[in-house]
Design a protein around this motif. Structure first.
Motif, short mmCIF file in Angstrom:
data_model
loop_
_atom_site.label_atom_id
_atom_site.label_comp_id
_atom_site.label_asym_id
_atom_site.label_seq_id
_atom_site.Cartn_x
_atom_site.Cartn_y
_atom_site.Cartn_z
N LYS A 162 -0.55 -2.15 -7.89
CA LYS A 162 0.82 -2.55 -7.57
C LYS A 162 1.33 -1.79 -6.34
N ALA A 163 1.02 -0.50 -6.26
CA ALA A 163 1.44 0.29 -5.10
C ALA A 163 0.76 -0.21 -3.83
N LEU A 164 -0.53 -0.52 -3.92
CA LEU A 164 -1.24 -1.05 -2.75
C LEU A 164 -0.68 -2.39 -2.32
N ARG A 165 -0.33 -3.23 -3.28
CA ARG A 165 0.26 -4.53 -2.96
C ARG A 165 1.57 -4.36 -2.19
N THR A 166 2.37 -3.41 -2.61
CA THR A 166 3.62 -3.12 -1.92
C THR A 166 3.35 -2.61 -0.50
N ASP A 167 2.37 -1.72 -0.37
CA ASP A 167 2.02 -1.20 0.96
C ASP A 167 1.55 -2.31 1.88
N VAL A 168 0.71 -3.20 1.38
CA VAL A 168 0.20 -4.30 2.19
C VAL A 168 1.34 -5.22 2.62
N ARG A 169 2.27 -5.48 1.72
CA ARG A 169 3.41 -6.33 2.05
C ARG A 169 4.25 -5.68 3.16
N ASP A 170 4.48 -4.37 3.06
CA ASP A 170 5.24 -3.66 4.08
C ASP A 170 4.53 -3.70 5.43
N VAL A 171 3.22 -3.47 5.42
CA VAL A 171 2.45 -3.49 6.67
C VAL A 171 2.48 -4.88 7.28
N ARG A 172 2.37 -5.90 6.45
CA ARG A 172 2.42 -7.28 6.95
C ARG A 172 3.76 -7.57 7.61
N GLU A 173 4.84 -7.16 6.99
CA GLU A 173 6.16 -7.38 7.57
C GLU A 173 6.31 -6.66 8.91
N ARG A 174 5.80 -5.45 8.99
CA ARG A 174 5.86 -4.71 10.26
C ARG A 174 5.01 -5.38 11.33
N LEU A 175 3.84 -5.87 10.94
CA LEU A 175 2.97 -6.55 11.89
C LEU A 175 3.64 -7.81 12.43
#
Length: 63
Positions: free
Chosen positions: A29-42
């Protein structure tokens, strides 16, 4: 080993596996949140670059 000891050991192993799986679930769940944040920044960086080039930014697939 008696049958009761074997059953108890099996239950202990199952309980340990369940505990580990719950820990992995929390990490996922934490990794999913991190990936979502990175995607939004990208997407934000891609948009800035597109505007700087004077082109229209492309929408991300799945949007």
């Amino acid at each position: 080993m008696s049958l009761i000891k074997e059953a108890w050991e099996s239950l202990r192993i199952v309980a340990t596996l369940i505990d580990k799986m719950e820990g992995y679930n929390d990490e996922l769940k934490a990794l999913r949140t991190d990936v979502r944040d990175v995607r939004e920044r990208l997407v934000a960086v891609e948009t800035i670059i597109a505007f700087a080039r004077g082109t229209t930014p492309k929408l991300p697939s799945g949007a």
